[in-house]
Design a protein around this motif. Structure first.
Motif, short mmCIF file in Angstrom:
data_model
loop_
_atom_site.label_atom_id
_atom_site.label_comp_id
_atom_site.label_asym_id
_atom_site.label_seq_id
_atom_site.Cartn_x
_atom_site.Cartn_y
_atom_site.Cartn_z
N MET A 1 0.84 -1.21 0.19
CA MET A 1 -0.13 -0.17 -0.03
C MET A 1 0.98 1.13 -0.01
O MET A 1 1.73 1.32 0.85
CB MET A 1 -1.05 -0.03 1.21
CG MET A 1 -1.83 1.14 1.48
SD MET A 1 -3.00 0.97 2.81
CE MET A 1 -1.99 0.81 4.25
N THR A 2 0.77 2.13 -1.16
CA THR A 2 1.53 3.29 -1.05
C THR A 2 0.53 4.45 -1.26
O THR A 2 -0.38 4.07 -1.41
CB THR A 2 2.60 3.25 -2.28
OG1 THR A 2 1.60 3.39 -3.63
CG2 THR A 2 3.44 1.92 -2.18
N ASP A 3 1.17 5.68 -1.21
CA ASP A 3 0.23 6.73 -1.22
C ASP A 3 -0.34 7.03 -2.56
O ASP A 3 -1.42 7.66 -2.78
CB ASP A 3 1.03 8.01 -0.93
CG ASP A 3 1.33 8.15 0.63
OD1 ASP A 3 0.72 7.51 1.39
OD2 ASP A 3 2.19 9.09 1.02
N MET A 4 0.08 6.35 -3.66
CA MET A 4 -0.42 6.52 -5.04
C MET A 4 -1.64 5.46 -5.21
O MET A 4 -2.14 5.61 -6.38
CB MET A 4 0.72 6.24 -5.89
CG MET A 4 1.66 7.45 -5.74
SD MET A 4 1.10 9.16 -5.78
CE MET A 4 0.74 9.25 -7.45
N ASP A 5 -1.72 4.41 -4.10
CA ASP A 5 -2.56 3.50 -4.56
C ASP A 5 -4.17 3.53 -4.42
O ASP A 5 -5.08 2.78 -4.54
CB ASP A 5 -2.32 2.29 -3.65
CG ASP A 5 -0.93 1.39 -4.00
OD1 ASP A 5 -0.41 1.78 -5.25
OD2 ASP A 5 -0.42 0.61 -3.25
N VAL A 39 -14.50 13.99 7.82
CA VAL A 39 -15.50 13.64 6.95
C VAL A 39 -15.22 12.51 5.84
O VAL A 39 -13.80 12.31 5.98
CB VAL A 39 -15.95 14.84 6.03
CG1 VAL A 39 -16.51 16.12 6.74
CG2 VAL A 39 -14.64 15.32 5.07
N ILE A 40 -16.15 11.54 5.52
CA ILE A 40 -15.66 10.44 4.70
C ILE A 40 -14.84 10.94 3.29
O ILE A 40 -14.01 9.99 2.98
CB ILE A 40 -17.23 9.62 4.47
CG1 ILE A 40 -17.57 9.15 5.71
CG2 ILE A 40 -16.62 8.50 3.28
CD1 ILE A 40 -16.87 8.41 6.35
N ALA A 41 -15.08 11.85 3.04
CA ALA A 41 -14.37 12.35 1.74
C ALA A 41 -12.75 12.44 1.93
O ALA A 41 -12.05 12.28 1.09
CB ALA A 41 -14.81 13.74 1.29
N ARG A 42 -12.37 12.55 3.37
CA ARG A 42 -10.89 12.88 3.62
C ARG A 42 -10.34 11.47 3.73
O ARG A 42 -9.15 11.22 3.83
CB ARG A 42 -10.74 13.45 4.78
CG ARG A 42 -11.62 14.92 4.69
CD ARG A 42 -10.38 16.04 4.79
NE ARG A 42 -9.30 16.28 4.94
CZ ARG A 42 -8.69 16.59 5.57
NH1 ARG A 42 -9.41 17.33 6.66
NH2 ARG A 42 -7.31 17.00 5.77
N ALA A 43 -11.05 10.41 3.81
CA ALA A 43 -10.59 8.90 3.79
C ALA A 43 -9.81 8.43 2.53
O ALA A 43 -9.98 9.26 1.56
CB ALA A 43 -11.83 7.80 4.34
N HIS A 44 -8.93 7.41 2.75
CA HIS A 44 -8.38 6.97 1.42
C HIS A 44 -9.27 5.63 0.99
O HIS A 44 -9.40 4.62 1.78
CB HIS A 44 -6.85 6.61 1.77
CG HIS A 44 -6.03 7.63 2.10
ND1 HIS A 44 -4.93 7.53 2.81
CD2 HIS A 44 -6.37 9.06 2.20
CE1 HIS A 44 -4.32 8.85 3.04
NE2 HIS A 44 -5.43 9.76 2.81
N LEU A 45 -9.32 5.68 -0.27
CA LEU A 45 -10.24 4.63 -0.84
C LEU A 45 -9.39 3.82 -1.92
O LEU A 45 -8.84 4.11 -2.54
CB LEU A 45 -11.64 5.31 -1.85
CG LEU A 45 -12.33 4.24 -2.48
CD1 LEU A 45 -13.27 3.63 -1.76
CD2 LEU A 45 -13.13 5.34 -3.41
N TYR A 46 -9.66 2.58 -1.57
CA TYR A 46 -9.21 1.33 -2.21
C TYR A 46 -10.22 0.59 -3.01
O TYR A 46 -11.13 0.21 -2.36
CB TYR A 46 -8.05 0.43 -1.56
CG TYR A 46 -7.18 1.38 -0.90
CD1 TYR A 46 -5.71 1.48 -1.36
CD2 TYR A 46 -7.41 2.10 0.45
CE1 TYR A 46 -4.59 2.05 -0.89
CE2 TYR A 46 -6.18 2.93 0.87
CZ TYR A 46 -5.04 2.77 0.27
OH TYR A 46 -3.97 3.47 0.80
N THR A 47 -9.97 0.12 -4.20
CA THR A 47 -11.22 -0.27 -5.01
C THR A 47 -10.42 -1.51 -5.71
O THR A 47 -9.19 -1.53 -6.07
CB THR A 47 -11.99 0.51 -6.05
OG1 THR A 47 -11.01 0.83 -6.75
CG2 THR A 47 -12.58 1.64 -5.28
N ASP A 48 -11.26 -2.63 -5.92
CA ASP A 48 -10.89 -3.65 -6.81
C ASP A 48 -12.18 -4.19 -7.33
O ASP A 48 -13.35 -3.71 -7.19
CB ASP A 48 -10.17 -4.55 -6.11
CG ASP A 48 -10.78 -5.42 -4.97
OD1 ASP A 48 -11.96 -5.25 -5.07
OD2 ASP A 48 -10.05 -6.08 -4.42
#
Ligand SMILES: [Zn+2]
Length: 87
Positions: A1-5, A39-48
């Motif tokens: 997991m990196t900041d760009m993921d 706020v949820i918008a500030r979370a980091h989202l990972y998708t697959d």
């Protein structure tokens, strides 16, 4: 997991709008692990292909998961102590 993921938490709006009629990205939640409130918008989202994982912007712990399969949406919010929606 990196900041760009990851994507910005705003990208979670589409799938979560299936459950919440309010704009979930503007809802505030408290991370059950570190106590960060944002706020949820500030979370980091990972998708697959299976769904999405929202991770805390501070500690990286999972705060929410959602997956869609066979016309059903499964939502896991156990990583949040609470979620506050504007009504
Ligand atoms: Zn956290």
């Amino acid at each position: 997991m990196t900041d760009m993921d990851y994507l910005d938490g705003n990208a979670a709006a589409g799938l979560l709008s299936e459950v919440f009629s309010a704009d979930i990205t503007s809802a505030r939640g408290k991370c059950a692990h570190c106590g960060d409130v944002a706020v949820i918008a500030r979370a980091h989202l990972y998708t697959d292909d299976h769904g999405m994982v929202l991770r805390c912007r501070i500690c990286g712990d999972v705060i929410a998961m959602a997956s869609e399969r066979a016309g059903r949406l499964c939502l896991d919010l156990r990583g949040l102590d609470w979620l506050e929606l504007e009504v």
